[in-house]
Every structure is written in structure tokens, then in C-alpha cells.
Design a protein around this motif. Structure first.
Motif, mmCIF file in Angstrom:
data_model
loop_
_atom_site.group_PDB
_atom_site.id
_atom_site.type_symbol
_atom_site.label_atom_id
_atom_site.label_comp_id
_atom_site.label_asym_id
_atom_site.label_seq_id
_atom_site.Cartn_x
_atom_site.Cartn_y
_atom_site.Cartn_z
ATOM 1 N N LEU A 1 14.309 -11.579 -59.000
ATOM 2 C CA LEU A 1 14.175 -10.280 -58.354
ATOM 3 C C LEU A 1 15.286 -10.113 -57.323
ATOM 4 C CD1 LEU A 1 10.338 -10.146 -57.770
ATOM 5 C CD2 LEU A 1 11.647 -8.917 -59.469
ATOM 6 N N LYS A 2 15.941 -8.972 -57.370
ATOM 7 C CA LYS A 2 17.017 -8.694 -56.430
ATOM 8 C C LYS A 2 16.536 -7.696 -55.396
ATOM 9 C CE LYS A 2 20.836 -9.538 -59.588
ATOM 10 N NZ LYS A 2 22.069 -8.994 -60.140
ATOM 11 N N ILE A 3 17.058 -7.838 -54.183
ATOM 12 C CA ILE A 3 16.691 -6.892 -53.138
ATOM 13 C C ILE A 3 17.550 -5.645 -53.273
ATOM 14 C CG2 ILE A 3 16.029 -8.748 -51.592
ATOM 15 C CD1 ILE A 3 18.566 -8.216 -50.020
ATOM 16 N N ARG A 4 17.071 -4.550 -52.747
ATOM 17 C CA ARG A 4 17.836 -3.304 -52.740
ATOM 18 C C ARG A 4 18.731 -3.312 -51.515
ATOM 19 N NH1 ARG A 4 13.994 0.678 -55.525
ATOM 20 N NH2 ARG A 4 13.419 -0.653 -57.259
ATOM 21 N N LYS A 5 20.039 -3.288 -51.745
ATOM 22 C CA LYS A 5 20.996 -3.388 -50.642
ATOM 23 C C LYS A 5 20.896 -2.202 -49.701
ATOM 24 C CE LYS A 5 23.264 -7.143 -51.903
ATOM 25 N NZ LYS A 5 23.708 -8.243 -51.058
ATOM 26 N N SER A 6 20.579 -1.023 -50.240
ATOM 27 C CA SER A 6 20.476 0.153 -49.383
ATOM 28 C C SER A 6 19.307 0.008 -48.410
ATOM 29 C CB SER A 6 20.301 1.408 -50.233
ATOM 30 O OG SER A 6 19.154 1.312 -51.036
ATOM 31 N N ALA A 7 18.199 -0.557 -48.867
ATOM 32 C CA ALA A 7 17.048 -0.759 -47.996
ATOM 33 C C ALA A 7 17.334 -1.851 -46.964
ATOM 34 C CB ALA A 7 15.826 -1.128 -48.817
ATOM 35 N N LYS A 8 18.088 -2.851 -47.365
ATOM 36 C CA LYS A 8 18.423 -3.929 -46.435
ATOM 37 C C LYS A 8 19.255 -3.405 -45.268
ATOM 38 C CE LYS A 8 20.613 -8.460 -46.291
ATOM 39 N NZ LYS A 8 21.416 -9.440 -47.023
ATOM 40 N N LYS A 9 20.120 -2.413 -45.530
ATOM 41 C CA LYS A 9 20.943 -1.841 -44.478
ATOM 42 C C LYS A 9 20.159 -0.893 -43.572
ATOM 43 C CE LYS A 9 24.921 -2.054 -47.523
ATOM 44 N NZ LYS A 9 25.805 -1.279 -48.408
ATOM 45 N N ARG A 10 19.081 -0.321 -44.073
ATOM 46 C CA ARG A 10 18.375 0.719 -43.332
ATOM 47 C C ARG A 10 17.189 0.220 -42.528
ATOM 48 N NH1 ARG A 10 19.148 4.286 -48.369
ATOM 49 N NH2 ARG A 10 20.934 5.528 -47.738
ATOM 50 N N TYR A 11 16.566 -0.871 -42.948
ATOM 51 C CA TYR A 11 15.346 -1.340 -42.303
ATOM 52 C C TYR A 11 15.533 -2.756 -41.780
ATOM 53 C CZ TYR A 11 13.463 2.520 -45.004
ATOM 54 O OH TYR A 11 13.245 3.756 -45.555
ATOM 55 N N LYS A 12 14.845 -3.048 -40.665
ATOM 56 C CA LYS A 12 14.884 -4.380 -40.087
ATOM 57 C C LYS A 12 13.457 -4.826 -39.810
ATOM 58 C CE LYS A 12 16.740 -6.979 -36.219
ATOM 59 N NZ LYS A 12 17.387 -6.888 -34.894
ATOM 60 N N LEU A 13 13.149 -6.061 -40.173
ATOM 61 C CA LEU A 13 11.809 -6.601 -39.994
ATOM 62 C C LEU A 13 11.667 -7.120 -38.568
ATOM 63 C CD1 LEU A 13 9.169 -7.346 -41.501
ATOM 64 C CD2 LEU A 13 10.205 -9.567 -41.955
ATOM 65 N N ILE A 14 10.567 -6.736 -37.905
ATOM 66 C CA ILE A 14 10.273 -7.236 -36.566
ATOM 67 C C ILE A 14 8.958 -7.983 -36.628
ATOM 68 C CG2 ILE A 14 11.586 -5.463 -35.369
ATOM 69 C CD1 ILE A 14 8.976 -3.999 -34.837
ATOM 70 N N LYS A 15 8.503 -8.477 -35.491
ATOM 71 C CA LYS A 15 7.258 -9.241 -35.495
ATOM 72 C C LYS A 15 6.086 -8.344 -35.884
ATOM 73 C CE LYS A 15 6.461 -8.687 -30.577
ATOM 74 N NZ LYS A 15 6.241 -9.394 -29.331
ATOM 75 N N ASN A 16 4.974 -8.954 -36.185
ATOM 76 C CA ASN A 16 3.772 -8.291 -36.691
ATOM 77 C C ASN A 16 4.006 -7.650 -38.053
ATOM 78 O OD1 ASN A 16 2.542 -8.997 -34.286
ATOM 79 N ND2 ASN A 16 2.993 -7.059 -33.324
ATOM 80 N N ARG A 17 5.018 -8.122 -38.792
ATOM 81 C CA ARG A 17 5.312 -7.654 -40.157
ATOM 82 C C ARG A 17 5.544 -6.150 -40.211
ATOM 83 N NH1 ARG A 17 2.733 -11.277 -44.464
ATOM 84 N NH2 ARG A 17 2.796 -9.345 -45.592
#
Length: 64
Positions: free
Chosen positions: A4-20
Motif C-alpha cells: 500500500l502506498k501513501i498519497r503524497k498530496s495528503a502527506k503534504k497537507r496533513y500532519k499527525l499530532i497527539k491524540n491521533r
């Protein structure tokens, strides 16, 4: 089954913080800024927490 590959566009737009949770930038800060007030531009520069209903789709796009 293929990897499974990640979507590069989503990786650039969203950042994971604590509490998921995810954070994202606000829209409407890209252009046409001359007519917008200083207060509006300042508030558009801040980050916002993604709604809980969208986190499932974002998590699937990022495969995490």
C-alpha cells in the motif's frame, strides 16, 4: 497483495499530532489577499484541527 502506498498530496497537507488527530492549513490564503482585511489574513494563517468525521479517510490515505 501489493504494497500500500501513501498519497503524497495528503502527506503534504496533513500532519499527525497527539491524540491521533490531524492538523491542516486553512483555505483562502493563496491569492487575492489585497481585498482581505489584516484580521482575516492573520486568522487564515493559523492551523486548524481536522474534524473527526474526516480523520478516517485521511488515515486511510496516509496508511497509518
Amino acid at each position: 497483495m501489493p504494497k500500500l502506498k501513501i498519497r503524497k498530496s495528503a502527506k503534504k497537507r496533513y500532519k499527525l499530532i497527539k491524540n491521533r488527530k490531524f492538523i491542516r492549513k486553512r483555505a483562502f490564503k493563496g491569492h487575492l489577499l489585497e481585498k482581505k482585511s489584516k484580521k482575516q489574513k492573520r486568522n487564515l494563517g493559523t492551523n486548524i484541527i481536522v474534524s473527526t468525521s474526516d480523520t478516517k479517510q485521511i488515515r486511510r490515505m496516509l496508511v497509518c
